[in-house]
Design a protein around this motif. Structure first.
Motif, PDB file in Angstrom:
ATOM      1  N   LYS A  95      36.098  38.195  31.888  1.00 25.14           N
ATOM      2  CA  LYS A  95      36.603  37.986  30.195  1.00 25.14           C
ATOM      3  C   LYS A  95      37.934  38.588  30.329  1.00 25.14           C
ATOM      4  O   LYS A  95      38.766  38.146  29.637  1.00 25.14           O
ATOM      5  CB  LYS A  95      35.714  39.184  29.600  1.00 25.14           C
ATOM      6  N   SER A  96      38.188  39.547  31.187  1.00 23.95           N
ATOM      7  CA  SER A  96      39.540  40.416  31.116  1.00 23.95           C
ATOM      8  C   SER A  96      40.599  39.417  32.003  1.00 23.95           C
ATOM      9  O   SER A  96      41.704  39.696  32.277  1.00 23.95           O
ATOM     10  CB  SER A  96      39.810  41.574  31.776  1.00 23.95           C
ATOM     11  N   GLY A  97      40.128  38.147  32.316  1.00 24.17           N
ATOM     12  CA  GLY A  97      40.988  37.309  33.118  1.00 24.17           C
ATOM     13  C   GLY A  97      41.078  37.038  34.435  1.00 24.17           C
ATOM     14  O   GLY A  97      41.730  36.359  35.008  1.00 24.17           O
ATOM     15  N   MET A  98      40.388  37.682  35.285  1.00 26.85           N
ATOM     16  CA  MET A  98      40.132  37.508  36.574  1.00 26.85           C
ATOM     17  C   MET A  98      39.248  36.331  36.964  1.00 26.85           C
ATOM     18  O   MET A  98      38.287  35.860  36.271  1.00 26.85           O
ATOM     19  CB  MET A  98      39.152  38.809  37.241  1.00 26.85           C
ATOM     20  N   PRO A  99      39.876  35.673  38.014  1.00 24.83           N
ATOM     21  CA  PRO A  99      38.914  34.333  38.481  1.00 24.83           C
ATOM     22  C   PRO A  99      37.687  34.716  38.817  1.00 24.83           C
ATOM     23  O   PRO A  99      37.477  35.583  39.594  1.00 24.83           O
ATOM     24  CB  PRO A  99      40.059  33.734  39.216  1.00 24.83           C
ATOM     25  N   GLY A 100      36.777  33.634  38.897  1.00 26.14           N
ATOM     26  CA  GLY A 100      35.331  33.904  39.283  1.00 26.14           C
ATOM     27  C   GLY A 100      35.131  34.587  40.573  1.00 26.14           C
ATOM     28  O   GLY A 100      34.601  35.821  40.781  1.00 26.14           O
ATOM     29  N   THR A 101      35.808  34.054  41.825  1.00 27.19           N
ATOM     30  CA  THR A 101      35.406  34.503  43.099  1.00 27.19           C
ATOM     31  C   THR A 101      36.191  36.188  43.138  1.00 27.19           C
ATOM     32  O   THR A 101      35.303  37.119  43.794  1.00 27.19           O
ATOM     33  CB  THR A 101      35.847  33.664  44.287  1.00 27.19           C
ATOM     34  N   ALA A 102      37.282  36.159  42.660  1.00 28.26           N
ATOM     35  CA  ALA A 102      37.920  37.682  42.739  1.00 28.26           C
ATOM     36  C   ALA A 102      37.103  38.753  41.997  1.00 28.26           C
ATOM     37  O   ALA A 102      36.959  39.494  42.438  1.00 28.26           O
ATOM     38  CB  ALA A 102      39.510  37.404  42.032  1.00 28.26           C
ATOM     39  N   ALA A 103      36.405  38.232  40.894  1.00 26.00           N
ATOM     40  CA  ALA A 103      35.797  39.011  40.051  1.00 26.00           C
ATOM     41  C   ALA A 103      34.564  39.566  40.781  1.00 26.00           C
ATOM     42  O   ALA A 103      34.263  40.632  40.751  1.00 26.00           O
ATOM     43  CB  ALA A 103      35.462  38.428  38.745  1.00 26.00           C
ATOM     44  N   ARG A 104      33.908  38.609  41.328  1.00 27.23           N
ATOM     45  CA  ARG A 104      32.703  39.211  42.198  1.00 27.23           C
ATOM     46  C   ARG A 104      33.021  39.926  43.238  1.00 27.23           C
ATOM     47  O   ARG A 104      32.310  40.845  43.424  1.00 27.23           O
ATOM     48  CB  ARG A 104      32.116  37.757  42.613  1.00 27.23           C
ATOM     49  N   THR A 105      34.213  39.879  43.908  1.00 26.15           N
ATOM     50  CA  THR A 105      34.548  40.569  44.868  1.00 26.15           C
ATOM     51  C   THR A 105      34.697  42.048  44.347  1.00 26.15           C
ATOM     52  O   THR A 105      34.468  43.069  44.939  1.00 26.15           O
ATOM     53  CB  THR A 105      35.769  40.143  45.836  1.00 26.15           C
ATOM     54  N   GLU A 106      35.631  42.127  43.538  1.00 29.08           N
ATOM     55  CA  GLU A 106      36.054  43.348  42.776  1.00 29.08           C
ATOM     56  C   GLU A 106      34.694  44.097  42.455  1.00 29.08           C
ATOM     57  O   GLU A 106      34.617  45.418  42.550  1.00 29.08           O
ATOM     58  CB  GLU A 106      36.897  42.902  41.494  1.00 29.08           C
ATOM     59  N   ALA A 107      33.996  43.401  41.742  1.00 32.50           N
ATOM     60  CA  ALA A 107      32.745  44.113  41.145  1.00 32.50           C
ATOM     61  C   ALA A 107      32.124  44.645  42.378  1.00 32.50           C
ATOM     62  O   ALA A 107      31.653  45.941  42.221  1.00 32.50           O
ATOM     63  CB  ALA A 107      31.824  43.148  40.702  1.00 32.50           C
TER      64      ALA A 107
END
Lengths: 111, 914
Positions: free
Chosen positions: B37-49
């Motif tokens: 939602k805050s603009g991070m792309p899908g894969t990057a968001a999963r890695t960050e999470a």
């Protein structure tokens, strides 16, 4: 059961969780994380996963109660709420915390 | 119940784990969604999470650890707390643990016997495949014909079934009675051992291996006497031969057989019959030599309707075969065997009747056991009684817990107000009950270990002790464990719920003056006491019924003096006497015994008095017209001259059998009163004729006398019609063995040795099968009723004590609670009598309710034991009245002390009472 290095933060984490649940009512684990971060900012950042051992331990202690419910994305989630025992524990922890910080502050101010 | 929840947790660990996974994944998903939602792309968001979450597996494991560890910790805490509570109240703990131990111990002891008799598998290979073709409850040897379901089989029948069966992997046979053999080992002196004849296939079909040496095999079967071998039991090997290997090759002289020991059976194997542990097994082909004069292997099947039915036959089902398939096959095979087995010359009716025989196939997993039904019914009665005692004990402990709860009312209130969860407190109370139950269970097991052995001795015949292993296997332990758990929950649950339902503010305000909690708590307590009274009444009445049955049985008039009367059973066939020689031998022995000092009179008969053998044949009676389906059977006995006068049975009409009734003389018989009533109703039987019609034969006898009815086989029931024939004339051959009934002037047992010597002086080869006083033979019929009466009386007494304790406890407590109320009443003018009356009224209601329920239960339940009673009805008003009286007196005594204490309350002290 060996102690994990994170355990030295245990008291703090317990206090934060109890306080959050006392002020916001029933919340799931992620909700508690977001709540603490939204108030404390990045200063109090811990690994999010370490929240769960604490939650489960406190549930076994009887300070908080866990209940399955449905979350905002319509998934099954475990919601935690504080018990009367938890409220007492919170009061004690808060007292201990303020005594501790007061003591630390006094040491720091001593010149 | 912390440990229970732990147990539950272990069971549902997988579910817990998936719930935990779900919870953690939910967190990751929400975090990923927020990051996106805050603009991070899908894969990057999963890695960050994932990186923010930390090590997923590690946290998951730590969380799981928390769930388990804390519950383990609370178990420990709960247990420690419970222990402290018990130590703080040692009297309470001791009373509770003891009453539970008594109940649990009695149940465990009984169950361990029940288990050994009815539940435990034989120690053989795949016991589930074993079936029995005969009736596992039957034993002995029946000679004659049979109808309906066949109890035992003949050797020829066994052989034919063995050779023709396709559903069985193998069949084997064993002598259904355990023999007491007199033998000489390695040329030594005579000694006794128990033994059993078994078919050569016995060990291989059962799948029992030798410990040393070898066992018989089918290859050993060649002809009679071809396999003079013996296999001995492991226990006998240890006991008699000290476990030495040189036992192999040891010669054993057994009647006409010279056996050689070829092997020792596997330890723990005691044969196929529960409760009988033979020392020696001998092969079937040796039967005519081991039982001289009785060739039960070669009876000619096609010529006679008489069969020697003496074998148990076991089979092992082929893989995939069922009892049902085997039954179908065996039914056909047996029908064919019967068709060939009876002469075609018989009348159609007789043949049809004789062919109406079946064999029934049952699972033989638990082996054979004579009188299993009778035995298990008795055990069931005792188990029910012991169960009732345990219930009463439970009620007592529940009451104790309830009473104590009041003492802890304030403590619970404080803990609840300090934030303790009700569930947590509940768990603690139940842990405490389970700890009590557990202590009771452990003590109970110790009690049971001793009690089981004693009980077994009591349950055994004196002649042939039941050899059962009452070792506590998993079934017994599981039984005790579940019983302990159940009792713990039973007496713990209600008090636990009541105790934690505390009004916090009320409990803190309460100063002891208020009576607010007495309402429901006292109701529960009073109900428990009423239940105890009801159950005790049931037990006391039951004990009374059994006691009076025993008294009735012991005072049955047998019709002759049973004191100083010995029965000595002597076998003539083993010593080689043929039919015609036997009457002379018996008379000679009788004369010799009569000549001994201290002997008043001597008689002899084939079936004796309470000896356990019996004969019966169908008869035709002159002048009696029999209708269809009329039971024309009569018992009979072969007796020596002067039988009735020697024993002391009066003749009502005519004369008794005397020395002139010889083989060549007119065939005569004496009938008993019951026979005369049944077949000669009102007519004079003297001079009339009775015809024995067994198997189409017509043996005509003239009635010369009528003897008074006597009890000679069973104490219970009516005396059946019976006729007596002279041994010299016989009926179906001359009696192969007889009982000598010897009446002595002094103690019968003291004369025994000289009597035995005299018999052996006639012929040293004569076998003395048994020698006992008639009194003890009658007595052994009363053994089980006596045991039941004794145990029920003990249980009844325990029940009374427990109920009295319960009543006393509840009353004392309720009076203590009402001290100030009583004080006020007295201050207002009530006198001692009023106060005592008030307390007794309170008791009276409890007892009355309990008794009413108890009488109802007694009427309902004693009907189930009606067939074990003798001489009184299951609702015998006298017994139930006496039980009510006893219970009433005990209850009054138990309540009088608290009532008196109440009456001594001083009003002034009471009003100050806090």
């Amino acid at each position: 059961m060996g102690k994990h290095p994170n355990d030295r933060l245990q008291g703090t984490l317990d206090l934060l969780i109890l306080k959050s649940l006392a002020s916001r009512g029933s919340m799931h684990g992620y909700g508690i994380t977001v709540h603490i971060q939204s108030i404390a900012g990045d200063a109090l950042r811990v690994e999010e996963g370490s929240l769960y051992p604490a939650l489960h331990r406190m549930a076994q202690e009887g300070w908080i109660r866990a209940k399955w419910g449905s979350s905002e994305n319509n998934r099954r989630a475990r919601f935690y709420s504080i018990t009367p025992g938890g409220l007492k524990q919170l009061a004690a922890e808060e007292k201990r915390w303020s005594e501790l910080t007061a003591a630390v502050t006094r040491v720091l101010q001593f010149t | 119940m912390a440990w229970l929840s732990k147990l539950w947790n272990t069971f549902r660990m997988t579910r817990l784990q998936s719930e935990l996974d779900e919870e953690l994944r939910h967190h990751l998903e929400l975090r990923t969604r927020d990051l996106q939602k805050s603009g991070m792309p899908g894969t990057a968001a999963r890695t960050e999470a994932a990186s923010r979450f930390g090590n997923f597996t590690f946290e998951r494991e730590r969380t799981r650890e928390m769930d388990i560890a804390t519950s383990l910790e609370t178990i420990g805490k709960d247990l420690r707390y419970a222990l402290r509570q018990l130590v703080r109240n040692p009297v309470f703990a001791a009373v509770a643990v003891l009453s539970l131990a008594l109940g649990i111990g009695a149940n465990t002891a009984l169950f361990s016997i029940f288990n050994a008799v009815l539940l435990r598998s034989l120690p053989v290979r795949n016991p589930d495949e074993l079936v029995i073709l005969t009736n596992p409850d039957a034993s002995g040897a029946g000679i004659g014909s049979s109808s309906g379901e066949r109890a035992l089989l003949t050797y020829a029948e066994y052989e034919q079934l063995r050779d023709r069966s396709a559903t069985m992997a193998g069949l084997c046979a064993s002598d259904s009675s355990l023999n007491h053999w007199t033998l000489r080992i390695a040329g030594g002196s005579q000694e006794e051992a128990t033994g059993r004849l078994v078919s050569e296939s016995y060990f291989s079909v059962l799948g029992v291996e030798p410990f040393i040496g070898r066992v018989f095999t089918q290859a050993d079967v060649a002809s009679v006497g071809s396999d003079p071998y013996a296999v001995i039991s492991y226990d006998y090997w240890q006991r008699r031969f000290g476990g030495k290997a040189n036992v192999l090759g040891m010669p054993i002289r057994l009647y006409s057989a010279a056996l050689t020991v070829i092997g020792v059976a596997a330890p723990g194997f005691h044969g196929e019959t529960v409760g009988e542990n033979p020392d020696i097994w001998a092969p079937m082909m040796m039967e005519p030599l081991v039982k001289p004069g009785r060739d039960w292997i070669h009876e000619d099947l096609s010529k006679s309707i008489d069969k020697v039915m003496w074998l148990h036959v076991f089979g092992r089902l082929k893989p995939g075969m069922t009892v049902m398939k085997a039954q179908a096959e065996m039914t056909i095979l047996f029908k064919n065997i019967l068709e060939e087995g009876y002469p075609r010359t018989l009348s159609a009716d007789d043949r049809k009747e004789l062919l109406d025989q079946r064999i029934k196939i049952r699972s033989a997993r638990t082996g054979a056991f004579g009188k299993r039904n009778e035995f298990s019914q008795q055990l069931l009665v005792l188990l029910v009684v012991a169960g009732l005692v345990l219930l009463i004990a439970c009620a007592n402990v529940a009451n104790l817990l309830l009473a104590r709860a009041t003492a802890r009312y304030k403590e619970v209130g404080i803990r609840l107000s300090l934030g303790a969860a009700r569930g947590r407190l509940l768990r603690q109370f139940i842990t405490e009950s389970l700890l009590l139950a557990g202590l009771g269970g452990v003590t109970g097991i110790v009690l049971a270990l001793v009690a089981a052995r004693e009980l077994l001795l009591l349950l055994s015949e004196t002649e042939q002790p039941l050899q059962l292993s009452t070792a506590f296997d998993w079934r017994v332990l599981l039984f005790t464990f579940s019983m302990t758990l159940l009792t713990g929950i039973l007496f713990g649950l209600a008090p636990a719920f009541r105790n934690t339902r505390v009004d916090v503010s009320q409990s803190l305000k309460e100063s002891g003056r208020s009576v607010t909690d007495t309402g429901t708590r006292m109701t529960v307590a009073k109900c428990l006491v009423a239940a105890q009274v009801a159950l005790s009444l049931l037990l006391v009445a039951g004990a009374g019924l059994f006691l009076r049955t025993l008294w009735n049985l012991e005072s049955v008039a047998v019709g002759y003096a049973k004191e100083n009367l010995l029965a000595i059973r002597v076998d003539a066939v083993t010593a080689g006497y043929k039919d015609a020689q036997r009457p002379t031998l018996y008379n000679e022995v009788a004369d010799r015994l009569r000549a001994l000092p201290g002997v008043r009179s001597v008689a002899y008969s084939e079936n004796g008095l309470f000896g356990g053998t019996e004969s019966a044949d169908p008869v035709d009676v002159e002048g009696y017209i029999h209708k269809n389906k009329d039971n024309m059977n009569a018992r009979f006995d072969q007796i020596g001259p002067g039988y009735f006068s020697a024993i002391g049975v009066p003749l009502l009409l005519g004369r008794e059998i005397n020395v002139r009734d010889t083989a060549g003389a007119l065939r005569v018989c004496v009938i008993n009163e019951a026979f005369a009533k049944r077949f000669f109703a009102g007519r004079n039987p003297i001079g009339k004729h009775v015809v024995d019609t067994y198997g189409g034969s017509r043996l005509t006898m003239e009635v010369v006398g009528v003897a008074k009815d006597v009890k000679d086989h069973r104490l219970r029931g009516d005396v059946p019609p019976r006729f007596y024939v002279p041994v010299a004339q016989g009926d179906g051959g001359i009696a192969p063995n007889v009982y000598f009934e010897v009446r002595t002037t002094g103690d019968a047992n003291r004369a025994l040795n000289s009597l035995r010597r005299s018999i052996l002086q006639v012929n040293a080869n004569l076998q003395i099968l048994m020698s006992r006083t008639v009194d003890s033979l009658i007595d052994s019929q009363n053994r089980l009723p006596r045991l039941i009466a004794q145990l029920c009386s003990i249980f009844g007494a325990i029940a009374l004590v427990l109920a009295a304790t319960g009543l006393y406890g509840v009353l004392s407590y309720s009076i203590a609670r009402r001290t100030n109320e009583i004080g006020i009443r007295m201050a207002l003018g009530a006198d001692k009598a009023n106060v005592i009356g008030m307390v007794l009224r309170e008791t009276g209601i409890m007892i009355f309710l309990g008794m009413t329920a108890g009488v109802g239960a007694t009427f309902g339940l004693t009907r189930l034991i009606a067939n074990r009673l003798y001489g009184l009805s299951a609702m015998d008003p006298l017994t139930i009245g006496a039980a009510l009286g006893i219970l009433g007196v005990v209850a009054l005594a138990a309540s009088y002390i608290p009532a008196l204490r109440a009456a001594r309350v001083s009003p002034v002290a009471a009003l100050r009472h806090e």
